[in-house]
Design a protein around this motif. Sequence first.
Motif, PDB file in Angstrom:
ATOM      1  N   ARG A  93     -89.214 -13.156 -63.063  1.00  0.00           N
ATOM      2  CA  ARG A  93     -88.556 -13.526 -64.318  1.00  0.00           C
ATOM      3  C   ARG A  93     -89.127 -14.878 -64.718  1.00  0.00           C
ATOM      4  O   ARG A  93     -89.082 -15.827 -63.927  1.00  0.00           O
ATOM      5  CB  ARG A  93     -87.039 -13.586 -64.130  1.00  0.00           C
ATOM      6  CG  ARG A  93     -86.299 -13.788 -65.421  1.00  0.00           C
ATOM      7  CD  ARG A  93     -84.799 -13.708 -65.233  1.00  0.00           C
ATOM      8  NE  ARG A  93     -84.348 -14.723 -64.306  1.00  0.00           N
ATOM      9  CZ  ARG A  93     -83.375 -14.550 -63.403  1.00  0.00           C
ATOM     10  NH1 ARG A  93     -82.764 -13.391 -63.306  1.00  0.00           N
ATOM     11  NH2 ARG A  93     -83.021 -15.528 -62.610  1.00  0.00           N
ATOM     12  N   THR A  94     -89.698 -14.938 -65.921  1.00  0.00           N
ATOM     13  CA  THR A  94     -90.276 -16.189 -66.398  1.00  0.00           C
ATOM     14  C   THR A  94     -89.766 -16.488 -67.802  1.00  0.00           C
ATOM     15  O   THR A  94     -89.379 -15.592 -68.548  1.00  0.00           O
ATOM     16  CB  THR A  94     -91.821 -16.144 -66.416  1.00  0.00           C
ATOM     17  OG1 THR A  94     -92.250 -15.141 -67.333  1.00  0.00           O
ATOM     18  CG2 THR A  94     -92.387 -15.838 -65.049  1.00  0.00           C
ATOM     19  N   GLY A  95     -89.786 -17.753 -68.120  1.00  0.00           N
ATOM     20  CA  GLY A  95     -89.370 -18.205 -69.440  1.00  0.00           C
ATOM     21  C   GLY A  95     -89.483 -19.712 -69.491  1.00  0.00           C
ATOM     22  O   GLY A  95     -89.963 -20.344 -68.548  1.00  0.00           O
ATOM     23  N   SER A  96     -89.017 -20.290 -70.573  1.00  0.00           N
ATOM     24  CA  SER A  96     -89.045 -21.747 -70.680  1.00  0.00           C
ATOM     25  C   SER A  96     -88.123 -22.348 -69.619  1.00  0.00           C
ATOM     26  O   SER A  96     -87.183 -21.695 -69.149  1.00  0.00           O
ATOM     27  CB  SER A  96     -88.603 -22.192 -72.070  1.00  0.00           C
ATOM     28  OG  SER A  96     -87.203 -21.990 -72.219  1.00  0.00           O
ATOM     29  N   LEU A 103     -79.905 -19.578 -67.589  1.00  0.00           N
ATOM     30  CA  LEU A 103     -79.572 -18.377 -66.820  1.00  0.00           C
ATOM     31  C   LEU A 103     -78.966 -18.742 -65.472  1.00  0.00           C
ATOM     32  O   LEU A 103     -77.987 -18.136 -65.036  1.00  0.00           O
ATOM     33  CB  LEU A 103     -80.816 -17.514 -66.608  1.00  0.00           C
ATOM     34  CG  LEU A 103     -81.351 -16.741 -67.806  1.00  0.00           C
ATOM     35  CD1 LEU A 103     -82.646 -16.035 -67.438  1.00  0.00           C
ATOM     36  CD2 LEU A 103     -80.329 -15.755 -68.325  1.00  0.00           C
ATOM     37  N   ALA A 104     -79.552 -19.736 -64.802  1.00  0.00           N
ATOM     38  CA  ALA A 104     -79.067 -20.152 -63.481  1.00  0.00           C
ATOM     39  C   ALA A 104     -77.638 -20.703 -63.552  1.00  0.00           C
ATOM     40  O   ALA A 104     -76.906 -20.636 -62.575  1.00  0.00           O
ATOM     41  CB  ALA A 104     -80.003 -21.190 -62.875  1.00  0.00           C
ATOM     42  N   GLN A 105     -77.267 -21.210 -64.714  1.00  0.00           N
ATOM     43  CA  GLN A 105     -75.912 -21.746 -64.901  1.00  0.00           C
ATOM     44  C   GLN A 105     -74.949 -20.709 -65.477  1.00  0.00           C
ATOM     45  O   GLN A 105     -73.799 -21.027 -65.768  1.00  0.00           O
ATOM     46  CB  GLN A 105     -75.964 -22.962 -65.829  1.00  0.00           C
ATOM     47  CG  GLN A 105     -76.742 -24.124 -65.267  1.00  0.00           C
ATOM     48  CD  GLN A 105     -76.991 -25.198 -66.310  1.00  0.00           C
ATOM     49  OE1 GLN A 105     -76.259 -25.313 -67.296  1.00  0.00           O
ATOM     50  NE2 GLN A 105     -78.018 -25.990 -66.094  1.00  0.00           N
ATOM     51  N   ARG A 143     -80.997 -10.500 -67.811  1.00  0.00           N
ATOM     52  CA  ARG A 143     -79.924 -11.126 -67.023  1.00  0.00           C
ATOM     53  C   ARG A 143     -78.843 -11.615 -67.963  1.00  0.00           C
ATOM     54  O   ARG A 143     -79.118 -12.269 -68.965  1.00  0.00           O
ATOM     55  CB  ARG A 143     -80.500 -12.301 -66.221  1.00  0.00           C
ATOM     56  CG  ARG A 143     -79.460 -13.091 -65.423  1.00  0.00           C
ATOM     57  CD  ARG A 143     -78.908 -12.265 -64.272  1.00  0.00           C
ATOM     58  NE  ARG A 143     -78.280 -13.072 -63.254  1.00  0.00           N
ATOM     59  CZ  ARG A 143     -76.970 -13.234 -63.132  1.00  0.00           C
ATOM     60  NH1 ARG A 143     -76.135 -12.676 -63.976  1.00  0.00           N
ATOM     61  NH2 ARG A 143     -76.484 -13.944 -62.145  1.00  0.00           N
ATOM     62  N   HIS A 144     -77.606 -11.273 -67.651  1.00  0.00           N
ATOM     63  CA  HIS A 144     -76.430 -11.741 -68.369  1.00  0.00           C
ATOM     64  C   HIS A 144     -75.539 -12.454 -67.347  1.00  0.00           C
ATOM     65  O   HIS A 144     -75.716 -12.285 -66.138  1.00  0.00           O
ATOM     66  CB  HIS A 144     -75.703 -10.565 -69.020  1.00  0.00           C
ATOM     67  CG  HIS A 144     -76.568  -9.820 -69.993  1.00  0.00           C
ATOM     68  ND1 HIS A 144     -76.752 -10.216 -71.295  1.00  0.00           N
ATOM     69  CD2 HIS A 144     -77.328  -8.702 -69.840  1.00  0.00           C
ATOM     70  CE1 HIS A 144     -77.575  -9.384 -71.901  1.00  0.00           C
ATOM     71  NE2 HIS A 144     -77.936  -8.465 -71.037  1.00  0.00           N
ATOM     72  N   PRO A 145     -74.566 -13.234 -67.786  1.00  0.00           N
ATOM     73  CA  PRO A 145     -73.755 -13.989 -66.817  1.00  0.00           C
ATOM     74  C   PRO A 145     -73.092 -13.148 -65.727  1.00  0.00           C
ATOM     75  O   PRO A 145     -72.999 -13.569 -64.585  1.00  0.00           O
ATOM     76  CB  PRO A 145     -72.708 -14.683 -67.698  1.00  0.00           C
ATOM     77  CG  PRO A 145     -73.403 -14.852 -69.013  1.00  0.00           C
ATOM     78  CD  PRO A 145     -74.249 -13.612 -69.169  1.00  0.00           C
ATOM     79  N   ASP A 146     -72.654 -11.918 -66.057  1.00  0.00           N
ATOM     80  CA  ASP A 146     -71.913 -11.106 -65.092  1.00  0.00           C
ATOM     81  C   ASP A 146     -72.646  -9.846 -64.653  1.00  0.00           C
ATOM     82  O   ASP A 146     -72.122  -9.048 -63.888  1.00  0.00           O
ATOM     83  CB  ASP A 146     -70.564 -10.707 -65.681  1.00  0.00           C
ATOM     84  CG  ASP A 146     -70.700  -9.868 -66.957  1.00  0.00           C
ATOM     85  OD1 ASP A 146     -71.784  -9.899 -67.588  1.00  0.00           O
ATOM     86  OD2 ASP A 146     -69.724  -9.192 -67.318  1.00  0.00           O
ATOM     87  N   ARG A 147     -73.866  -9.635 -65.154  1.00  0.00           N
ATOM     88  CA  ARG A 147     -74.572  -8.391 -64.864  1.00  0.00           C
ATOM     89  C   ARG A 147     -76.063  -8.538 -65.132  1.00  0.00           C
ATOM     90  O   ARG A 147     -76.491  -9.467 -65.798  1.00  0.00           O
ATOM     91  CB  ARG A 147     -74.009  -7.254 -65.707  1.00  0.00           C
ATOM     92  CG  ARG A 147     -74.338  -7.373 -67.173  1.00  0.00           C
ATOM     93  CD  ARG A 147     -73.549  -6.404 -68.048  1.00  0.00           C
ATOM     94  NE  ARG A 147     -73.959  -6.477 -69.434  1.00  0.00           N
ATOM     95  CZ  ARG A 147     -73.668  -7.464 -70.281  1.00  0.00           C
ATOM     96  NH1 ARG A 147     -72.946  -8.495 -69.867  1.00  0.00           N
ATOM     97  NH2 ARG A 147     -74.091  -7.423 -71.532  1.00  0.00           N
TER      98      ARG A 147
END
Length: 156
Positions: A93-96, A103-105, A143-147
């Motif tokens: 998974r790549t991005g800015s 996403l990590a938060q 990727r979403h916060p819960d899924r």
Amino acid sequence: MNTLATAPGLEHLATLIVDVAAPIEVGETPGGKRRVIPIVGGTVKGRELTGTILPGGADFQSIRSPEFTDIHARYVIETEQGETVYVENTGIRTGSAQDIAALAQGIPVDPARIYFRSYPHFETAAPRLQWLNTHLFVGTGARHPDRVELNFFLIR
């Protein structure tokens, strides 16, 4: 006589909605910042593969830089017919840096801004699904916060 093979095509296998719990932060290691995201359930919907994702799996991540994450998830699907399928899904998974940090938060990020690709590997003893053991697949993800939402494709 043409000896070159034609380019392979893709056929949609299934859409997976993988429900996840809060990440377990392992911390900085020689392989990057390690996180383990527990998989707590989910659904699988496809023409030949439909069922649920059993709780107990996990996604083992290595955040190698602010823009790049290695992903390696392991879990089990139970089909509507009661068959079990072991899944190992490896990808990147790549991005800015800002989007990956969000996403990590657990902050939502537009999936179009993230490159999330994988290659799932399946193992099953189910006679009806033996072809899963002998073919290659690729996947896209969001990727979403819960899924995590995944689309898996058979490479023809």
